[in-house]
Scaffold this motif. Structure first.
Motif, PDB file in Angstrom:
ATOM      1  N   ALA A 158      -1.740   4.801  -0.554  1.00 36.00           N
ATOM      2  CA  ALA A 158      -0.644   4.124   0.160  1.00 36.00           C
ATOM      3  C   ALA A 158       0.027   5.080   1.136  1.00 36.00           C
ATOM      4  O   ALA A 158       0.318   4.727   2.283  1.00 36.00           O
ATOM      5  CB  ALA A 158       0.374   3.581  -0.845  1.00 36.00           C
ATOM      6  N   ARG A 159       0.243   6.322   0.691  1.00 37.75           N
ATOM      7  CA  ARG A 159       0.882   7.301   1.565  1.00 37.75           C
ATOM      8  C   ARG A 159      -0.007   7.663   2.751  1.00 37.75           C
ATOM      9  O   ARG A 159       0.447   7.789   3.887  1.00 37.75           O
ATOM     10  CB  ARG A 159       1.247   8.546   0.762  1.00 37.75           C
ATOM     11  CG  ARG A 159       2.192   9.487   1.492  1.00 37.75           C
ATOM     12  CD  ARG A 159       1.563  10.825   1.732  1.00 37.75           C
ATOM     13  NE  ARG A 159       1.055  11.421   0.517  1.00 37.75           N
ATOM     14  CZ  ARG A 159       0.162  12.401   0.535  1.00 37.75           C
ATOM     15  NH1 ARG A 159      -0.314  12.852   1.684  1.00 37.75           N
ATOM     16  NH2 ARG A 159      -0.283  12.925  -0.598  1.00 37.75           N
ATOM     17  N   GLY A 244       4.006  -3.682   3.547  1.00 35.60           N
ATOM     18  CA  GLY A 244       4.714  -4.086   2.333  1.00 35.60           C
ATOM     19  C   GLY A 244       3.864  -5.013   1.475  1.00 35.60           C
ATOM     20  O   GLY A 244       3.815  -4.879   0.244  1.00 35.60           O
ATOM     21  N   ARG A 245       3.191  -5.949   2.113  1.00 31.24           N
ATOM     22  CA  ARG A 245       2.294  -6.850   1.380  1.00 31.24           C
ATOM     23  C   ARG A 245       1.133  -6.059   0.769  1.00 31.24           C
ATOM     24  O   ARG A 245       0.723  -6.298  -0.367  1.00 31.24           O
ATOM     25  CB  ARG A 245       1.768  -7.937   2.329  1.00 31.24           C
ATOM     26  CG  ARG A 245       0.909  -8.996   1.657  1.00 31.24           C
ATOM     27  CD  ARG A 245       0.216  -9.860   2.693  1.00 31.24           C
ATOM     28  NE  ARG A 245      -0.427  -9.044   3.710  1.00 31.24           N
ATOM     29  CZ  ARG A 245      -1.553  -8.357   3.508  1.00 31.24           C
ATOM     30  NH1 ARG A 245      -2.137  -8.401   2.326  1.00 31.24           N
ATOM     31  NH2 ARG A 245      -2.087  -7.640   4.465  1.00 31.24           N
ATOM     32  N   PHE A 246       0.626  -5.074   1.527  1.00 30.15           N
ATOM     33  CA  PHE A 246      -0.438  -4.204   1.042  1.00 30.15           C
ATOM     34  C   PHE A 246       0.017  -3.431  -0.206  1.00 30.15           C
ATOM     35  O   PHE A 246      -0.738  -3.302  -1.186  1.00 30.15           O
ATOM     36  CB  PHE A 246      -0.835  -3.245   2.176  1.00 30.15           C
ATOM     37  CG  PHE A 246      -1.759  -2.134   1.775  1.00 30.15           C
ATOM     38  CD1 PHE A 246      -3.102  -2.371   1.548  1.00 30.15           C
ATOM     39  CD2 PHE A 246      -1.280  -0.835   1.640  1.00 30.15           C
ATOM     40  CE1 PHE A 246      -3.954  -1.335   1.177  1.00 30.15           C
ATOM     41  CE2 PHE A 246      -2.126   0.201   1.284  1.00 30.15           C
ATOM     42  CZ  PHE A 246      -3.468  -0.046   1.055  1.00 30.15           C
ATOM     43  N   ARG A 327       9.368   8.186   2.366  1.00 27.85           N
ATOM     44  CA  ARG A 327       9.793   7.657   1.072  1.00 27.85           C
ATOM     45  C   ARG A 327       8.660   7.685   0.059  1.00 27.85           C
ATOM     46  O   ARG A 327       8.865   7.993  -1.120  1.00 27.85           O
ATOM     47  CB  ARG A 327      10.347   6.240   1.248  1.00 27.85           C
ATOM     48  CG  ARG A 327      11.716   6.227   1.921  1.00 27.85           C
ATOM     49  CD  ARG A 327      12.228   4.842   2.210  1.00 27.85           C
ATOM     50  NE  ARG A 327      12.480   4.065   1.006  1.00 27.85           N
ATOM     51  CZ  ARG A 327      13.012   2.840   1.021  1.00 27.85           C
ATOM     52  NH1 ARG A 327      13.337   2.275   2.180  1.00 27.85           N
ATOM     53  NH2 ARG A 327      13.216   2.197  -0.107  1.00 27.85           N
ATOM     54  N   LEU A 328       7.446   7.378   0.500  1.00 31.00           N
ATOM     55  CA  LEU A 328       6.301   7.427  -0.411  1.00 31.00           C
ATOM     56  C   LEU A 328       6.035   8.845  -0.890  1.00 31.00           C
ATOM     57  O   LEU A 328       5.651   9.054  -2.052  1.00 31.00           O
ATOM     58  CB  LEU A 328       5.060   6.851   0.279  1.00 31.00           C
ATOM     59  CG  LEU A 328       5.012   5.325   0.367  1.00 31.00           C
ATOM     60  CD1 LEU A 328       3.873   4.878   1.274  1.00 31.00           C
ATOM     61  CD2 LEU A 328       4.851   4.695  -1.022  1.00 31.00           C
ATOM     62  N   ARG A 329       6.221   9.815  -0.008  1.00 32.60           N
ATOM     63  CA  ARG A 329       6.025  11.212  -0.426  1.00 32.60           C
ATOM     64  C   ARG A 329       7.052  11.601  -1.475  1.00 32.60           C
ATOM     65  O   ARG A 329       6.729  12.296  -2.447  1.00 32.60           O
ATOM     66  CB  ARG A 329       6.124  12.139   0.804  1.00 32.60           C
ATOM     67  CG  ARG A 329       5.690  13.560   0.486  1.00 32.60           C
ATOM     68  CD  ARG A 329       4.190  13.605   0.185  1.00 32.60           C
ATOM     69  NE  ARG A 329       3.790  14.868  -0.451  1.00 32.60           N
ATOM     70  CZ  ARG A 329       3.624  15.032  -1.740  1.00 32.60           C
ATOM     71  NH1 ARG A 329       3.841  14.031  -2.576  1.00 32.60           N
ATOM     72  NH2 ARG A 329       3.218  16.188  -2.238  1.00 32.60           N
TER      73      ARG A 329
END
Length: 380
Positions: A158-159, A244-246, A327-329
């Motif tokens: 995702a990141r 976001g859907r992913f 944010r993902l990190r």
């Protein structure tokens, strides 16, 4: 008479190949000049015969239009699309956009194409571990007897994808909108590094504009963004919604298309459904009990919250992809538990989850500052 008919047939085929080569070549050159600012892009051309031999007449199909082949002692992916004007235009756009993004390590690199067919046949680098959807969607994991992907691997992917879409938005004078972030548009190399592909619908924003008309075919899909459905136009925040859907698909292991087609009532939305699934199933099933459970739950909840922020109805309320990457990190750093212990617990939970969901699915049958910020956010 037989010889004349044979020669006549071959002459017709030769003229058809020449006409296709001229028409496709002209479109490709025009689009390359417009999209790549006269930068030299090394795209090789192959004959129809060469690619037929490379793929053994397209006998080893991987998925839909994807075939495995061997070209000049190198394993490649060959993408053979339906023969139509629409697909020809999409193939050329895919090739040009892939070439434009080829400097990025998370984009599947183009090698070349064949222009002699009505729709150009594309040649790409090979990705040994196949499509991401075969490791995420419960139904496909079960059918192919694959090993389901661990949660931390999903989060890392995702990141990577967020970082790549940030690159689309910030690396060029005119931001590029991806338009279709889908599981079936992501391949995995031998180290499970994700590679974005299928840039059929990607489009650059016009000079000085913040939105652009999107491909009308996508506008009819129920999971498209609210602003695209209403106006037919897309923007950078359109990709944020898609992402976001992913994320929700990564959390739930469910295919949005199948959910929409088989499950969702007219009165509800995809995001509402996926949110409920993520809250009610994913967090309860993936999280580890006992030691480390609380920190992993915090991590999972943070991803759900981020996905819901990305899929806000109002585009202005959605974050940028640069912010999403950062944010993902941070979320990746939430879990401080011993990796071996947590890995064993995650694997146990994921296997239990996939067994339960497999049974259910059988019964049920979907600028520069910004660029630097993205790079910093993506560092391991």
């Amino acid at each position: 008479m037989r010889t004349w008919l044979r020669d006549h047939f071959f002459n017709i085929r030769r003229k058809e190949r020449e006409r296709a080569f001229f028409e496709n070549g002209s479109k490709l050159l025009e689009k390359l000049i417009a999209s790549c600012n006269a930068r030299s892009i090394p795209i090789r051309t192959f004959s129809d015969q060469q690619l037929g031999q490379a793929t053994n007449n397209y006998c080893e199909k991987q998925e839909w239009c994807w075939y495995k082949g061997s070209l000049e002692a190198r394993i490649v992916f060959v993408k053979r699309l339906p023969d139509s004007k629409v697909w020809a235009d999409l193939a050329i756009n895919d090739l040009v956009m892939s070439a434009k993004m080829s400097a990025h390590s998370n984009v599947l690199n183009p090698i070349g194409c064949c222009l002699e067919t009505p729709s150009p046949v594309l040649v790409n680098e090979f990705a040994a571990n196949g499509f991401l959807m075969d490791r995420i969607y419960v139904s496909r994991v079960t059918k192919r007897k694959n090993q389901p992907m661990e949660w931390m691997s999903r989060l890392k992917i995702a990141r990577h994808i967020a970082y790549t879409i940030s690159y689309f938005h910030t690396a060029f004078h005119r931001p590029v909108i991806h338009m279709a972030i889908r599981m079936h548009g992501i391949l995995l190399d031998e180290h499970d590094v994700p590679k974005l592909c299928n840039l059929f619908h990607s489009v650059s924003l016009p000079e000085g504009e913040t939105d652009v008309k999107g491909h009308e075919v996508l506008q009819n899909f129920r999971f498209c963004t609210p602003e695209f459905r209403a106006s037919g136009k897309v923007m950078e925040k359109t990709d944020v919604y898609d992402f976001g859907r992913f994320l929700l698909e990564l959390l739930t292991g469910e295919n949005s298309y199948h959910i929409i087609r088989l499950t969702i009532n007219e009165g509800s939305t995809l995001v509402e459904y996926m949110h409920n699934r993520a809250q009610g199933h994913c967090i309860n099933e993936i999280e580890a009990d006992g030691e480390g459970g609380a920190s992993l739950q915090r991590q999972l909840q943070a991803v759900v919250d981020l996905a819901l922020t990305c899929t806000e109805e109002d585009p202005q309320r959605r974050p940028t992809m640069v912010d999403v990457t950062k944010r993902l990190r941070r979320i990746e750093r939430f879990t401080q538990v011993d990796e071996e212990t947590l890995g064993s617990l995650r694997n146990l939970k994921l296997h239990e989850r996939f067994e339960e969901h497999a049974s259910a699915s059988l019964k049920r049958n979907v600028s520069n500052d910004e660029s630097q910020a993205v790079k910093e956010a993506s560092e391991a």
